[in-house]
Design a protein around this motif. Structure first.
Motif, PDB file in Angstrom:
ATOM      1  N   PRO A 143       0.809  -1.220   0.000  1.00 33.52           N
ATOM      2  CA  PRO A 143       0.000   0.000   0.000  1.00 33.52           C
ATOM      3  C   PRO A 143       0.844   1.273   0.000  1.00 33.52           C
ATOM      4  CG  PRO A 143       0.038  -0.980   2.178  1.00 33.52           C
ATOM      5  CD  PRO A 143       0.691  -1.975   1.260  1.00 33.52           C
ATOM      6  N   THR A 144       0.235   2.351  -0.469  1.00 35.00           N
ATOM      7  CA  THR A 144       0.842   3.676  -0.379  1.00 35.00           C
ATOM      8  C   THR A 144      -0.113   4.574   0.402  1.00 35.00           C
ATOM      9  OG1 THR A 144      -0.106   4.384  -2.491  1.00 35.00           O
ATOM     10  CG2 THR A 144       2.104   3.422  -2.536  1.00 35.00           C
ATOM     11  N   TYR A 145       0.451   5.598   1.051  1.00 32.14           N
ATOM     12  CA  TYR A 145      -0.394   6.468   1.867  1.00 32.14           C
ATOM     13  C   TYR A 145       0.288   7.810   2.102  1.00 32.14           C
ATOM     14  CZ  TYR A 145       2.639   4.119   5.307  1.00 32.14           C
ATOM     15  OH  TYR A 145       3.719   3.569   5.974  1.00 32.14           O
ATOM     16  N   SER A 146      -0.519   8.774   2.533  1.00 34.00           N
ATOM     17  CA  SER A 146      -0.024  10.078   2.954  1.00 34.00           C
ATOM     18  C   SER A 146      -0.619  10.367   4.322  1.00 34.00           C
ATOM     19  CB  SER A 146      -0.443  11.166   1.959  1.00 34.00           C
ATOM     20  OG  SER A 146      -0.083  12.456   2.449  1.00 34.00           O
ATOM     21  N   LEU A 147       0.242  10.752   5.256  1.00 30.64           N
ATOM     22  CA  LEU A 147      -0.198  10.995   6.624  1.00 30.64           C
ATOM     23  C   LEU A 147      -0.403  12.468   6.931  1.00 30.64           C
ATOM     24  CD1 LEU A 147       2.219   8.543   8.513  1.00 30.64           C
ATOM     25  CD2 LEU A 147      -0.034   8.045   7.536  1.00 30.64           C
ATOM     26  N   ASP A 148       0.401  13.342   6.328  1.00 32.89           N
ATOM     27  CA  ASP A 148       0.363  14.744   6.746  1.00 32.89           C
ATOM     28  C   ASP A 148       0.839  15.731   5.672  1.00 32.89           C
ATOM     29  OD1 ASP A 148       3.069  14.154   6.678  1.00 32.89           O
ATOM     30  OD2 ASP A 148       3.332  14.242   8.859  1.00 32.89           O
ATOM     31  N   GLU A 149       0.808  15.348   4.419  1.00 32.52           N
ATOM     32  CA  GLU A 149       1.317  16.229   3.365  1.00 32.52           C
ATOM     33  C   GLU A 149       0.289  17.245   2.877  1.00 32.52           C
ATOM     34  OE1 GLU A 149       4.086  14.053   0.449  1.00 32.52           O
ATOM     35  OE2 GLU A 149       2.805  12.455   1.250  1.00 32.52           O
ATOM     36  N   PHE A 150      -1.002  16.966   3.091  1.00 33.72           N
ATOM     37  CA  PHE A 150      -2.061  17.836   2.582  1.00 33.72           C
ATOM     38  C   PHE A 150      -3.069  18.118   3.686  1.00 33.72           C
ATOM     39  CE2 PHE A 150      -0.410  15.154  -0.803  1.00 33.72           C
ATOM     40  CZ  PHE A 150      -0.016  16.090  -1.747  1.00 33.72           C
ATOM     41  N   THR A 151      -3.768  19.248   3.541  1.00 31.87           N
ATOM     42  CA  THR A 151      -4.757  19.628   4.535  1.00 31.87           C
ATOM     43  C   THR A 151      -6.157  19.613   3.936  1.00 31.87           C
ATOM     44  OG1 THR A 151      -4.645  21.999   4.024  1.00 31.87           O
ATOM     45  CG2 THR A 151      -3.066  21.142   5.650  1.00 31.87           C
ATOM     46  N   ARG A 152      -7.130  19.695   4.810  1.00 32.89           N
ATOM     47  CA  ARG A 152      -8.529  19.739   4.382  1.00 32.89           C
ATOM     48  C   ARG A 152      -8.764  20.899   3.405  1.00 32.89           C
ATOM     49  NH1 ARG A 152     -13.522  18.195   6.929  1.00 32.89           N
ATOM     50  NH2 ARG A 152     -12.372  17.485   8.766  1.00 32.89           N
ATOM     51  N   SER A 153      -8.163  22.051   3.694  1.00 29.88           N
ATOM     52  CA  SER A 153      -8.386  23.235   2.860  1.00 29.88           C
ATOM     53  C   SER A 153      -7.764  23.121   1.476  1.00 29.88           C
ATOM     54  CB  SER A 153      -7.849  24.484   3.567  1.00 29.88           C
ATOM     55  OG  SER A 153      -6.456  24.380   3.798  1.00 29.88           O
ATOM     56  N   ASN A 154      -6.854  22.169   1.267  1.00 32.46           N
ATOM     57  CA  ASN A 154      -6.283  21.953  -0.070  1.00 32.46           C
ATOM     58  C   ASN A 154      -7.313  21.390  -1.040  1.00 32.46           C
ATOM     59  OD1 ASN A 154      -3.132  20.867   1.350  1.00 32.46           O
ATOM     60  ND2 ASN A 154      -3.649  22.872   0.515  1.00 32.46           N
ATOM     61  N   LEU A 155      -8.346  20.758  -0.487  1.00 31.60           N
ATOM     62  CA  LEU A 155      -9.409  20.121  -1.284  1.00 31.60           C
ATOM     63  C   LEU A 155      -8.875  19.057  -2.240  1.00 31.60           C
ATOM     64  CD1 LEU A 155     -11.652  23.217  -2.105  1.00 31.60           C
ATOM     65  CD2 LEU A 155     -11.832  21.592  -0.189  1.00 31.60           C
ATOM     66  N   GLY A 156      -7.719  18.524  -1.910  1.00 30.79           N
ATOM     67  CA  GLY A 156      -7.158  17.457  -2.722  1.00 30.79           C
ATOM     68  C   GLY A 156      -5.723  17.152  -2.352  1.00 30.79           C
ATOM     69  N   GLY A 157      -5.224  16.061  -2.884  1.00 36.03           N
ATOM     70  CA  GLY A 157      -3.846  15.662  -2.661  1.00 36.03           C
ATOM     71  C   GLY A 157      -3.522  14.459  -3.522  1.00 36.03           C
ATOM     72  N   VAL A 158      -2.264  14.063  -3.541  1.00 36.90           N
ATOM     73  CA  VAL A 158      -1.843  12.923  -4.356  1.00 36.90           C
ATOM     74  C   VAL A 158      -0.976  11.987  -3.541  1.00 36.90           C
ATOM     75  CG1 VAL A 158      -1.956  14.189  -6.542  1.00 36.90           C
ATOM     76  CG2 VAL A 158       0.183  14.178  -5.229  1.00 36.90           C
ATOM     77  N   ILE A 159      -1.017  10.714  -3.895  1.00 40.64           N
ATOM     78  CA  ILE A 159      -0.098   9.730  -3.347  1.00 40.64           C
ATOM     79  C   ILE A 159       0.402   8.853  -4.496  1.00 40.64           C
ATOM     80  CG2 ILE A 159      -1.057   9.647  -1.028  1.00 40.64           C
ATOM     81  CD1 ILE A 159      -2.599   7.186  -1.766  1.00 40.64           C
ATOM     82  N   GLU A 160       1.531   8.226  -4.266  1.00 46.83           N
ATOM     83  CA  GLU A 160       2.133   7.374  -5.291  1.00 46.83           C
ATOM     84  C   GLU A 160       1.229   6.195  -5.614  1.00 46.83           C
ATOM     85  OE1 GLU A 160       6.236   4.733  -5.959  1.00 46.83           O
ATOM     86  OE2 GLU A 160       5.903   5.861  -4.110  1.00 46.83           O
ATOM     87  N   LEU A 161       1.156   5.853  -6.874  1.00 45.50           N
ATOM     88  CA  LEU A 161       0.385   4.691  -7.309  1.00 45.50           C
ATOM     89  C   LEU A 161       1.123   3.421  -6.877  1.00 45.50           C
ATOM     90  CD1 LEU A 161      -2.182   4.126  -9.080  1.00 45.50           C
ATOM     91  CD2 LEU A 161      -0.605   3.822 -11.003  1.00 45.50           C
TER      92      LEU A 161
END
Length: 211
Positions: free
Chosen positions: A158-176
């Protein structure tokens, strides 16, 4: 163990049935053999252990996510144990020895923070793009909440992001995740606070297929 007072036949040594006779400091002693215990696991125990092992193997790669998502679930349980309970009760399906995972039933976080809405995922190059919408008062009051994003599938790491983006960003990316073409990747979103430690419930927001 008992002391044997000599009768007409006197004392004895050795084994008779489940009784052993011997001498200790000149005293005739009798004692019974201890019961032999059958340590062989029952069929039910074998199934339970296999099911537990299957769930643990599934959860181990996402412990960093679980440690955040379940940190406030029950103060009497460590996050991993709380998540294991949910997985065993609601996520693991099938019969021994062919267990499977019901991915939409998986919760990676449980808490009281507000969730977002209109979540979606899509593949963009070698990444998975997460998008969401939120109410203006949530952005105002909880805009600095950190996004907890997970992508997981069968036989892929699995891939994941723990703290790179915030709610106000309205989006984010993680590695496939890397895996065979056609593998279905399941995606989840939750939010958490960096300071107070609160989290939201997670949402299963759909799947993508590896090209």
């Amino acid at each position: 163990m008992g002391r044997f007072l000599k009768g007409i036949n006197g004392g004895f040594s050795g084994k008779i049935g489940n009784t052993i006779g011997s001498k200790w400091k000149g005293i005739d002693i009798m004692k019974s053999l201890s019961d032999r215990r059958n340590n062989k696991a029952s069929e039910k125990q074998i199934i339970q252990r296999a099911r537990f092992g299957f769930a643990m193997q599934f959860l181990q790669p996402i412990f960093p996510v679980i440690n955040i998502g379940y940190r406030n679930r029950d103060i009497r349980q460590v996050p991993q144990n709380a998540a294991m309970k949910q997985v065993l009760n609601e996520v693991v399906e099938g019969n021994y020895p062919s267990f499977s995972i019901n991915y939409p039933a998986l919760s990676i976080a449980k808490g009281t923070l507000p969730v977002a809405g209109s979540e979606a995922v899509t593949i963009v190059g070698d990444e998975i793009e997460f998008t969401w919408k939120d109410q203006s008062n949530n952005i105002k009051n909880y805009g600095d909440n950190l996004a907890l994003m997970l992508a997981i599938g069968e036989d892929v790491y699995p891939t994941y992001s723990l703290d790179e983006f915030t709610r106000s960003n309205l989006g984010g990316v993680i590695e496939l995740p890397h895996g065979p073409s056609g593998t279905v990747i399941h995606c989840y979103l939750a939010f958490h606070e960096e300071t107070k430690g609160r989290v939201s419930n997670s949402k299963y927001i759909g799947s993508v297929t590896l090209p």
